[in-house]
Motif scaffolding. Structure first.
Motif, PDB file in Angstrom:
ATOM      1  N   ASN A  75      58.245  17.832  51.343  1.00 46.90           N
ATOM      2  CA  ASN A  75      58.510  18.053  49.920  1.00 46.90           C
ATOM      3  C   ASN A  75      57.635  19.182  49.380  1.00 46.90           C
ATOM      4  O   ASN A  75      56.518  19.383  49.873  1.00 46.90           O
ATOM      5  N   PRO A  76      58.100  19.894  48.350  1.00 53.43           N
ATOM      6  CA  PRO A  76      57.240  20.905  47.724  1.00 53.43           C
ATOM      7  C   PRO A  76      56.002  20.250  47.123  1.00 53.43           C
ATOM      8  O   PRO A  76      56.039  19.090  46.701  1.00 53.43           O
ATOM      9  N   GLY A  77      54.914  21.002  47.103  1.00 50.43           N
ATOM     10  CA  GLY A  77      53.681  20.478  46.523  1.00 50.43           C
ATOM     11  C   GLY A  77      53.807  20.276  45.027  1.00 50.43           C
ATOM     12  O   GLY A  77      54.533  21.002  44.344  1.00 50.43           O
ATOM     13  N   PHE A  78      53.110  19.289  44.512  1.00 50.76           N
ATOM     14  CA  PHE A  78      53.144  19.002  43.083  1.00 50.76           C
ATOM     15  C   PHE A  78      52.436  20.122  42.320  1.00 50.76           C
ATOM     16  O   PHE A  78      51.240  20.318  42.472  1.00 50.76           O
ATOM     17  N   GLU A  79      53.190  20.846  41.492  1.00 47.33           N
ATOM     18  CA  GLU A  79      52.649  21.937  40.671  1.00 47.33           C
ATOM     19  C   GLU A  79      51.929  22.997  41.498  1.00 47.33           C
ATOM     20  O   GLU A  79      51.060  23.702  41.000  1.00 47.33           O
ATOM     21  N   ASN A  80      52.271  23.081  42.778  1.00 49.66           N
ATOM     22  CA  ASN A  80      51.652  24.093  43.645  1.00 49.66           C
ATOM     23  C   ASN A  80      52.722  24.617  44.602  1.00 49.66           C
ATOM     24  O   ASN A  80      53.055  23.954  45.583  1.00 49.66           O
ATOM     25  N   PRO A  81      53.281  25.799  44.328  1.00 45.41           N
ATOM     26  CA  PRO A  81      54.368  26.320  45.169  1.00 45.41           C
ATOM     27  C   PRO A  81      53.926  26.670  46.586  1.00 45.41           C
ATOM     28  O   PRO A  81      54.762  26.857  47.470  1.00 45.41           O
ATOM     29  N   ASP A  82      52.619  26.751  46.816  1.00 44.11           N
ATOM     30  CA  ASP A  82      52.111  27.100  48.146  1.00 44.11           C
ATOM     31  C   ASP A  82      51.743  25.871  48.979  1.00 44.11           C
ATOM     32  O   ASP A  82      51.166  26.001  50.055  1.00 44.11           O
ATOM     33  N   ALA A  83      52.064  24.693  48.480  1.00 48.65           N
ATOM     34  CA  ALA A  83      51.713  23.468  49.199  1.00 48.65           C
ATOM     35  C   ALA A  83      52.965  22.733  49.660  1.00 48.65           C
ATOM     36  O   ALA A  83      54.039  22.860  49.061  1.00 48.65           O
ATOM     37  N   VAL A  84      52.819  21.993  50.740  1.00 50.14           N
ATOM     38  CA  VAL A  84      53.883  21.145  51.267  1.00 50.14           C
ATOM     39  C   VAL A  84      53.325  19.731  51.429  1.00 50.14           C
ATOM     40  O   VAL A  84      52.211  19.549  51.931  1.00 50.14           O
TER      41      VAL A  84
END
Length: 197
Positions: free
Chosen positions: A73-82
């Motif tokens: 899933n995409p990171g919460f409020e962080n586009p560079d995190a998974v």
């Protein structure tokens, strides 16, 4: 006439059995439940009798079509995190709703800096361990919130995810005495859920 056919039948049957390759691996009827990879857990510590133990268990079964047990899933409020959510069971017979004898991992991988970081991680594992000689068994239950992550690779195109998670679990975070050393070798395929607009 039928007595003459018996030797021929025996020759054909013997030839068929002899032609089977002894090196052929047995077919796992649950291959479809294991085709998206596994979490191999190695645990070592002290059992309830005070003896040292070490056990490796392959948690390889994911319920068919239950892709939520292998998510990226995409990171919460962080586009560079998974955010990876993984769950596998050690036996195909364990019910889906049961929390016993599963390995469950949540890992956040952050690519926003110059170095890969893993700000959040959790490993929840339960196992039933048998001592073959004494015929005694015991359960291990551990909840890990801090671990060293190494050998991390993730290919977003193929969904292939690999990493090693190592932790020395303090006594308050498991049900045995003393420290419990846990290593999780993760080699799985992860999926991303798509929803309609």
């Amino acid at each position: 006439m039928r007595y003459r056919l018996l030797p021929a039948f025996l020759i054909v049957t013997t030839t068929l059995f002899m032609s089977c390759d002894d090196d052929e691996s047995p077919v796992d009827p649950f291959d479809d439940l294991a085709k998206y990879g596994s979490i191999v857990i190695t645990m070592s510590g002290t059992d309830p009798d005070g003896n040292s133990f070490s056990k490796t268990i392959d948690y390889k079964y994911m319920p068919e079509f239950s892709f939520q047990y292998s998510l990226a899933n995409p990171g919460f409020e962080n586009p560079d995190a998974v955010v990876f959510s993984l769950k596998r069971r050690s036996s195909v017979l364990d019910p889906i709703s049961s929390s016993d004898y599963w390995a469950e991992i949540t890992l956040v991988a952050d690519n926003s800096g110059s170095t890969q970081t893993f700000p959040n991680q959790r490993l929840l594992v339960a196992a039933n361990i048998l001592n073959e000689e004494s015929r005694k068994y015991f359960e291990v239950q551990a909840d890990v919130f801090s671990a060293e992550i190494s050998n991390y690779t993730y290919n977003q195109t193929s969904g292939k995810l690999k990493f090693t998670m190592t932790s020395t679990v303090a006594e308050q975070d498991h049900n045995l005495s003393g420290d419990l050393l846990i290593t999780a070798e993760v080699n799985v395929t992860v999926f991303t859920q798509v929803t309609a607009n």
